[in-house]
Design a protein around this motif. Structure first.
Motif, PDB file in Angstrom:
ATOM      1  N   ASN A  46       0.820  -1.199   0.000  1.00 42.22           N
ATOM      2  CA  ASN A  46       0.000   0.000   0.000  1.00 42.22           C
ATOM      3  C   ASN A  46       0.867   1.268   0.000  1.00 42.22           C
ATOM      4  N   GLU A  50       1.313   4.055  -3.052  1.00 42.67           N
ATOM      5  CA  GLU A  50       0.960   5.458  -2.785  1.00 42.67           C
ATOM      6  C   GLU A  50       2.138   6.383  -3.041  1.00 42.67           C
ATOM      7  N   TYR A 182     -15.008   7.247  -9.974  1.00 43.97           N
ATOM      8  CA  TYR A 182     -14.641   8.644  -9.699  1.00 43.97           C
ATOM      9  C   TYR A 182     -15.489   9.620 -10.500  1.00 43.97           C
ATOM     10  N   GLU A 189     -14.396  13.019  -4.062  1.00 41.18           N
ATOM     11  CA  GLU A 189     -13.934  11.642  -3.833  1.00 41.18           C
ATOM     12  C   GLU A 189     -12.513  11.414  -4.364  1.00 41.18           C
ATOM     13  N   ASN A 190     -11.533  11.398  -3.446  1.00 46.75           N
ATOM     14  CA  ASN A 190     -10.153  11.177  -3.879  1.00 46.75           C
ATOM     15  C   ASN A 190      -9.507   9.969  -3.225  1.00 46.75           C
ATOM     16  N   LYS A 191     -10.307   9.228  -2.449  1.00 49.57           N
ATOM     17  CA  LYS A 191      -9.762   8.050  -1.757  1.00 49.57           C
ATOM     18  C   LYS A 191      -9.320   7.033  -2.810  1.00 49.57           C
ATOM     19  N   THR A 194      -8.220   0.341  -4.036  1.00 50.88           N
ATOM     20  CA  THR A 194      -7.139  -0.647  -4.037  1.00 50.88           C
ATOM     21  C   THR A 194      -7.710  -2.058  -4.066  1.00 50.88           C
ATOM     22  N   HIS A 207      -3.428  -0.142  -7.186  1.00 49.96           N
ATOM     23  CA  HIS A 207      -3.776   1.139  -6.553  1.00 49.96           C
ATOM     24  C   HIS A 207      -4.240   2.099  -7.646  1.00 49.96           C
ATOM     25  N   GLU A 209      -5.972   6.082  -8.234  1.00 50.03           N
ATOM     26  CA  GLU A 209      -6.458   7.340  -7.663  1.00 50.03           C
ATOM     27  C   GLU A 209      -6.763   8.299  -8.810  1.00 50.03           C
TER      28      GLU A 209
END
Ligand code: HEC
Length: 255
Positions: A46, A50, A182, A189-191, A194, A207, A209
């Motif tokens: 994770n 990121e 999205y 919403e930017n979470k 995953t 992942h 984004e």
């Protein structure tokens, strides 16, 4: 006539296999484990993904700051060599590397290397005098960097788009689902989304984004929808804050 037609039909059944195999279809299976040169422990997956996503966004912004210079036909050397990018990029990413594990640090060295290679590869293009549009953009750097980085590490960094320009940016099913999520969820919403998946024998961590537009992007991705941008692509009809694509990172797991 009828006899000739039936003779032809007979000939066809003799020469063609019963169910013709589709030509140009994707081979089944694949992604052997040996493809993944750099893998990360599950517990680090994770944070690694990121950090990689953040680093690539940072490089995009560094390159974007040179956009005006790059399209200026009167300028020769744009001052954006591989070294110039790398040193600015390293400073931008430094805070994220302080707590990086040894395997993450190794991966990041290969990321900087890939970014520098691609920037060096494009020197002749961007430093050409007398031409405005040189077909060099952050998105192009990222696409090429992703290929070089994947070739060396097996880690895949892509930026699939909601109306992609380059076929390399076509989303796979997971990426398309993320884009749809999205787009539907709106600006707040930017979470990251995953997931774990099995690619051949290899388990991977994925992942995704959102990549959102800022006002400077709207000349090509903004309004009016369908009108040609300066490169001849149809504009997307979007506004600042809208999702244009996803940053997609896939890393192989070592445990
Ligand atoms: C000068 C026109 C132009 C501007 C300005 C521009 N783009 Fe693009 N964008 C393109 C082109 C052309 C591609 C295809 C690049 C490639 O892969 O070679 C692209 C590709 C992309 C992609 C990958 C998906 C795809 O469509 O292939 C994303 C994501 C993206 N742009 C986001 C942005 C963002 C965010 C900004 C502003 C910071 C921006 N773009 C500014 C022209 C533009």
């Amino acid at each position: 006539m009828i006899r000739r037609a039936s003779a032809l039909a007979m000939l066809l059944t003799l020469t063609l296999p019963a169910a013709a195999e589709q030509v140009g279809a994707r081979a089944k299976g694949g992604f052997p484990e040996s493809f993944f040169m750099e893998k990360v422990p599950r517990a680090e997956a994770n944070a690694t993904a990121e950090k990689l996503a953040r680093a690539v966004m940072a490089a995009r912004m560094i390159i974007f700051a040179y956009a005006g210079k790059i399209v200026d036909p009167t300028l020769g050397d744009k001052g954006l060599s591989g070294d110039a990018l790398e040193s600015q990029w390293r400073s931008a990413v430094e805070p994220d590397l302080i707590d990086a594990s040894p395997s993450q640090k190794k991966i990041f060295e290969k990321l900087f290397w890939a970014g520098r290679q691609v920037m060096d590869n494009n020197q002749e293009r961007i430093n050409t005098k007398g031409v405005g549009w040189k077909n060099f953009l952050p998105a192009k750097w990222e696409r090429e960097m992703g290929q070089v980085f994947a070739a060396r590490t097996g880690i895949i960094i892509k930026q699939p788009g909601r109306a992609y320009r380059s076929p390399m940016n076509a989303p796979d099913d997971t990426e398309r689902a993320a884009l749809e999520h999205y787009v539907k969820a709106g600006h707040g919403e930017n979470k990251p989304l995953t997931s774990f998946a099995k690619w051949g024998k290899q388990e991977v961590y994925r992942h995704m984004e959102p990549i959102r537009l800022i006002p400077a992007c709207l000349g090509c991705h903004g309004k009016p929808k369908g009108e040609p941008d300066m490169l001849g692509f149809e504009k997307d009809g979007l506004e600042a804050g809208d999702v244009i694509g996803v940053m997609s990172v896939t890393v192989g797991l070592s445990d």
